[in-house]
Design a protein around this motif. Structure first.
Motif, PDB file in Angstrom:
ATOM      1  N   LYS A 186     -11.684  -3.895  -6.744  1.00  0.00           N
ATOM      2  CA  LYS A 186     -11.340  -3.251  -8.026  1.00  0.00           C
ATOM      3  C   LYS A 186     -12.148  -1.964  -8.235  1.00  0.00           C
ATOM      4  CE  LYS A 186      -9.754  -7.537 -10.280  1.00  0.00           C
ATOM      5  NZ  LYS A 186      -8.626  -7.596  -9.356  1.00  0.00           N
ATOM      6  N   LEU A 187     -12.400  -1.287  -7.110  1.00  0.00           N
ATOM      7  CA  LEU A 187     -13.091   0.009  -7.153  1.00  0.00           C
ATOM      8  C   LEU A 187     -12.139   1.078  -6.659  1.00  0.00           C
ATOM      9  CD1 LEU A 187     -16.564  -0.963  -5.587  1.00  0.00           C
ATOM     10  CD2 LEU A 187     -16.043  -0.557  -8.021  1.00  0.00           C
ATOM     11  N   MET A 188     -12.390   2.336  -6.998  1.00  0.00           N
ATOM     12  CA  MET A 188     -11.583   3.447  -6.492  1.00  0.00           C
ATOM     13  C   MET A 188     -12.520   4.508  -5.930  1.00  0.00           C
ATOM     14  SD  MET A 188      -8.466   5.465  -8.320  1.00  0.00           S
ATOM     15  CE  MET A 188      -7.247   6.302  -7.330  1.00  0.00           C
ATOM     16  N   TRP A 189     -12.433   4.748  -4.614  1.00  0.00           N
ATOM     17  CA  TRP A 189     -13.284   5.733  -3.961  1.00  0.00           C
ATOM     18  C   TRP A 189     -12.728   7.137  -4.175  1.00  0.00           C
ATOM     19  CZ3 TRP A 189     -12.673   2.246   0.924  1.00  0.00           C
ATOM     20  CH2 TRP A 189     -13.452   1.115   0.759  1.00  0.00           C
ATOM     21  N   THR A 190     -13.592   8.141  -4.040  1.00  0.00           N
ATOM     22  CA  THR A 190     -13.139   9.526  -4.189  1.00  0.00           C
ATOM     23  C   THR A 190     -12.335   9.943  -2.957  1.00  0.00           C
ATOM     24  OG1 THR A 190     -15.058  10.470  -3.065  1.00  0.00           O
ATOM     25  CG2 THR A 190     -15.264  10.052  -5.460  1.00  0.00           C
ATOM     26  N   PHE A 191     -11.624  11.057  -3.080  1.00  0.00           N
ATOM     27  CA  PHE A 191     -10.865  11.586  -1.950  1.00  0.00           C
ATOM     28  C   PHE A 191     -11.794  11.840  -0.775  1.00  0.00           C
ATOM     29  CE2 PHE A 191      -7.000  13.633  -0.374  1.00  0.00           C
ATOM     30  CZ  PHE A 191      -7.511  14.367   0.687  1.00  0.00           C
ATOM     31  N   GLU A 192     -12.950  12.455  -1.065  1.00  0.00           N
ATOM     32  CA  GLU A 192     -13.901  12.800  -0.003  1.00  0.00           C
ATOM     33  C   GLU A 192     -14.433  11.546   0.684  1.00  0.00           C
ATOM     34  OE1 GLU A 192     -13.814  14.017  -3.043  1.00  0.00           O
ATOM     35  OE2 GLU A 192     -13.044  16.014  -2.510  1.00  0.00           O
ATOM     36  N   THR A 212       0.851  -1.192   0.000  1.00  0.00           N
ATOM     37  CA  THR A 212       0.000   0.000   0.000  1.00  0.00           C
ATOM     38  C   THR A 212       0.888   1.245   0.000  1.00  0.00           C
ATOM     39  OG1 THR A 212      -0.161  -0.027   2.414  1.00  0.00           O
ATOM     40  CG2 THR A 212      -1.901  -1.157   1.165  1.00  0.00           C
ATOM     41  N   GLY A 213       0.245   2.371  -0.369  1.00  0.00           N
ATOM     42  CA  GLY A 213       0.991   3.593  -0.624  1.00  0.00           C
ATOM     43  C   GLY A 213       1.414   3.648  -2.084  1.00  0.00           C
ATOM     44  N   LYS A 214       0.751   2.829  -2.901  1.00  0.00           N
ATOM     45  CA  LYS A 214       1.062   2.773  -4.338  1.00  0.00           C
ATOM     46  C   LYS A 214       0.652   4.071  -5.012  1.00  0.00           C
ATOM     47  CE  LYS A 214      -1.603  -0.792  -5.044  1.00  0.00           C
ATOM     48  NZ  LYS A 214      -2.076  -1.084  -3.663  1.00  0.00           N
ATOM     49  N   GLY A 215       1.214   4.315  -6.179  1.00  0.00           N
ATOM     50  CA  GLY A 215       0.809   5.470  -6.987  1.00  0.00           C
ATOM     51  C   GLY A 215      -0.629   5.305  -7.457  1.00  0.00           C
ATOM     52  N   LEU A 216      -1.321   6.412  -7.673  1.00  0.00           N
ATOM     53  CA  LEU A 216      -2.742   6.353  -8.058  1.00  0.00           C
ATOM     54  C   LEU A 216      -2.936   5.662  -9.402  1.00  0.00           C
ATOM     55  CD1 LEU A 216      -3.884   9.933  -6.984  1.00  0.00           C
ATOM     56  CD2 LEU A 216      -4.101   7.779  -5.703  1.00  0.00           C
ATOM     57  N   GLU A 217      -1.903   5.701 -10.252  1.00  0.00           N
ATOM     58  CA  GLU A 217      -2.082   5.148 -11.596  1.00  0.00           C
ATOM     59  C   GLU A 217      -2.051   3.622 -11.602  1.00  0.00           C
ATOM     60  OE1 GLU A 217       0.196   7.400 -10.737  1.00  0.00           O
ATOM     61  OE2 GLU A 217       1.993   6.168 -10.470  1.00  0.00           O
ATOM     62  N   TYR A 218      -1.646   2.985 -10.516  1.00  0.00           N
ATOM     63  CA  TYR A 218      -1.608   1.518 -10.542  1.00  0.00           C
ATOM     64  C   TYR A 218      -2.164   0.911  -9.256  1.00  0.00           C
ATOM     65  CZ  TYR A 218       2.821   1.843  -7.909  1.00  0.00           C
ATOM     66  OH  TYR A 218       3.782   2.110  -6.967  1.00  0.00           O
ATOM     67  N   GLY A 219      -3.203   1.568  -8.692  1.00  0.00           N
ATOM     68  CA  GLY A 219      -3.934   0.932  -7.597  1.00  0.00           C
ATOM     69  C   GLY A 219      -3.813   1.601  -6.262  1.00  0.00           C
ATOM     70  N   GLY A 220      -3.152   2.769  -6.202  1.00  0.00           N
ATOM     71  CA  GLY A 220      -3.074   3.493  -4.940  1.00  0.00           C
ATOM     72  C   GLY A 220      -4.408   4.098  -4.570  1.00  0.00           C
ATOM     73  N   SER A 221      -4.535   4.527  -3.305  1.00  0.00           N
ATOM     74  CA  SER A 221      -5.786   5.121  -2.839  1.00  0.00           C
ATOM     75  C   SER A 221      -5.639   6.629  -2.705  1.00  0.00           C
ATOM     76  CB  SER A 221      -6.185   4.553  -1.475  1.00  0.00           C
ATOM     77  OG  SER A 221      -7.314   5.265  -0.952  1.00  0.00           O
TER      78      SER A 221
END
Ligand SMILES: NC(=O)C1=CN([C@@H]2O[C@H](COP(=O)(O)OP(=O)(O)OC[C@H]3O[C@@H](n4cnc5c(N)ncnc54)[C@H](OP(=O)(O)O)[C@@H]3O)[C@@H](O)[C@H]2O)C=CC1
Ligand SMILES: N=C(CCC(=O)O)C(=O)O
Length: 461
Positions: A403-409, A209-218
């Motif tokens: 395999k979902l990506m939540w928003t910052f908020e 974890t702590g991955k970049g946003l382009e390959y699965g980070g949060s």
């Protein structure tokens, strides 16, 4: 134990004596030179006496005795070649401390001071911290005595690839999930993830974890520890009828935790007047310009002293510990362990500090903690207050799994709820076991009970 701690009840005296003998045993016989690890264990054991007296079944199945012994310790050689073509050798570690609540979860630290005692203290703290988050994660930690400072990008890449070539045999999304810590941020995670993927022959997003946003980070993971610290401290202050508004704040460090603690404290109306790095600290009575600090420390690899070039009216103090001599209302230690000792704590108290929130892991010595508690300073202990990072790491794992990506908020709202729950659960545990208002005791107790019940259910393993 602080003199403010509750006086022990008769049945607790027996338990206290038994566990004093236990502490002597592990101090003298089992871990005689592991100073930082023993410091972390001693604080927890002293908090748990009332719990063990109330739950004799935990003593019968030796829960605490088993909990202080890591499930697995992996140590390995890391050989790599520098830009001059010379061979370099470092030592790598992964301490898989406790998996009662889920896969081992915890950061990797690259720093010259890393040794087994440091990694064991971090892994022990992580086990309780992860329990407090309410997330299904066990505790672990790792790292190396590799010093990333002054290394080129290619040298760091080659080190990370060599480090992961050994570590990958021992980790996985359902086994052990490393992340960042001192000296390990998105760049290092990226290089390690690439090597893991190549060796595993599969894209297992949840392995780091702590991955970049382009390959699965949060989203919000970069901000999570610092933001979470301020959310936790705000909960504590609100109970006392105060807040960050118009308060003078000092934050040690100028790395990931420090930068985002400064950002959120300023957003809540505080004036952040000082921060530091390992060479010194800056004081700007007008308030630190955070964008300049980000340019120096996130984009660049500069020393914090360069801040004075842009702001000549600010002061640079050539010793990072001097930051604690600056009068403030709220102190947020976000650099490293034992950066606040008893003398430093006395200076802070004499200068009128109202609250201390620990962003780093174990930044205060036991003597400093006792002095803060004895002087009724509002004290937010690390394993509760800095749990926002690992909590959002767990949310990153959940997003990877779905395999979902939540928003910052969405992530930030979950973070706020988690920090509020940690505060409330720690306060409740402190009250239930005779130390009302003592978040050190409360966090240790609340974290322990969940682990103890899981270990009890899983048998003597
Ligand atoms: N990253 C995370 O998710 C979490 C980190 N933590 C803890 O927070 C603390 C900071 O970690 P993080 O921000 O990630 O690390 P970074 O490497 O991003 O930043 C560390 C900061 O602390 C300074 N520092 C490091 N070692 C020392 C030292 N021995 N003396 C004085 N200053 C020092 C560094 O200065 P310099 O640049 O000169 O090295 C830098 O400013 C650590 O205790 C870590 O364990 C806790 C929870 C989560
Ligand atoms: N370094 C961290 C973060 C660990 C993680 O995100 O798995 C810590 O909680 O100390």
């Amino acid at each position: 134990m602080s003199t403010k701690e509750s006086t022990l009840k008769p049945d607790e005296f027996t338990v206290a004596n038994n566990y004093a003998n236990f502490l002597n045993h592990i101090t003298k016989l089992r871990n005689p030179h592991e100073v930082e690890f023993l410091q972390a264990v001693r604080e927890v054991v002293n908090s748990l006496v009332p719990v063990l007296a109330h739950h004799p079944q935990y003593m019968k199945s030796c829960i605490l005795e088993r909990l202080v012994e890591p499930e697995k310790i992996i140590s390995f050689r890391v050989s790599w070649v520098d830009d001059e073509g010379d061979v370099q050798i470092n030592r790598g570690y992964r301490v898989q401390f406790n998996s009662a609540l889920g896969p081992y979860k915890g950061g990797l630290r690259f720093h010259t001071t890393v040794n087994e005692s440091i990694i064991k203290f971090l892994g022990f703290e992580q086990t309780f911290k992860n329990s407090l988050t309410g997330q299904p994660i066990g505790g672990g930690k790792g790292g190396s005595d590799f010093d990333p400072k002054g290394k080129t990008d290619l040298e760091i890449m080659r080190f990370c690839q060599s480090f992961m070539t050994e570590l990958y045999n021992h980790i996985g999304p359902d086994t052990d999930v490393p992340a960042g810590d001192i000296g390990v941020n998105a760049r290092e995670i990226g290089y390690m993830f690439g090597q893991y993927k190549k060796l595993r022959g599969a894209f297992e997003a949840g392995v780091l974890t702590g991955k970049g946003l382009e390959y699965g980070g949060s989203l919000a993971r970069t901000e999570a520890t610092g933001y979470g610290l301020v959310y936790f401290v705000r909960e504590m202050l609100q109970d006392k009828g105060i807040g960050f508004e118009d308060k003078t704040v000092i934050v040690s460090g100028s790395g990931n935790v420090s930068i985002y603690a400064m950002e959120k404290a300023a957003e809540f109306g505080a004036k952040v007047v000082a921060c530091s790095d390992s060479n010194g600290c800056i004081y700007d009575e007008n308030g630190i310009d955070l964008n300049t600090v980000k340019e120096l420390k996130e984009s660049g690899d500069e020393r914090i002293s360069e801040y004075i070039t842009k702001y000549p009216n600010a002061q640079y103090l050539d010793d990072c510990s001097n930051i604690w001599s600056i009068p403030c209302d709220i102190a947020l230690p976000c650099a490293t362990q034992n950066e606040i000792d008893e003398a430093t704590a006395k200076t802070l108290v004499d200068n009128g500090v109202q609250a201390v929130g620990e962003g780093a892991n174990m930044p205060s010595t036991q003597e400093a903690i006792n002095l803060f508690l004895d002087n009724d300073i509002h004290f937010a202990p690390a394993k509760a207050a800095n749990a926002g990072g690992v909590a959002v790491s767990s949310l990153e794992m959940a997003q990877n799994g779905s395999k979902l990506m939540w928003t910052f908020e969405e992530v930030d709202e979950k973070l706020k709820d988690i920090m509020k729950n940690i505060y409330q659960n720690s306060m409740q545990a402190a009250s239930d076991y005779g130390s009302p208002g003592n978040l050190v005791a409360g966090a240790n107790i609340a974290g322990f009970i969940k682990i103890a019940d899981a270990m009890s259910a899983q048998g003597i393993i």
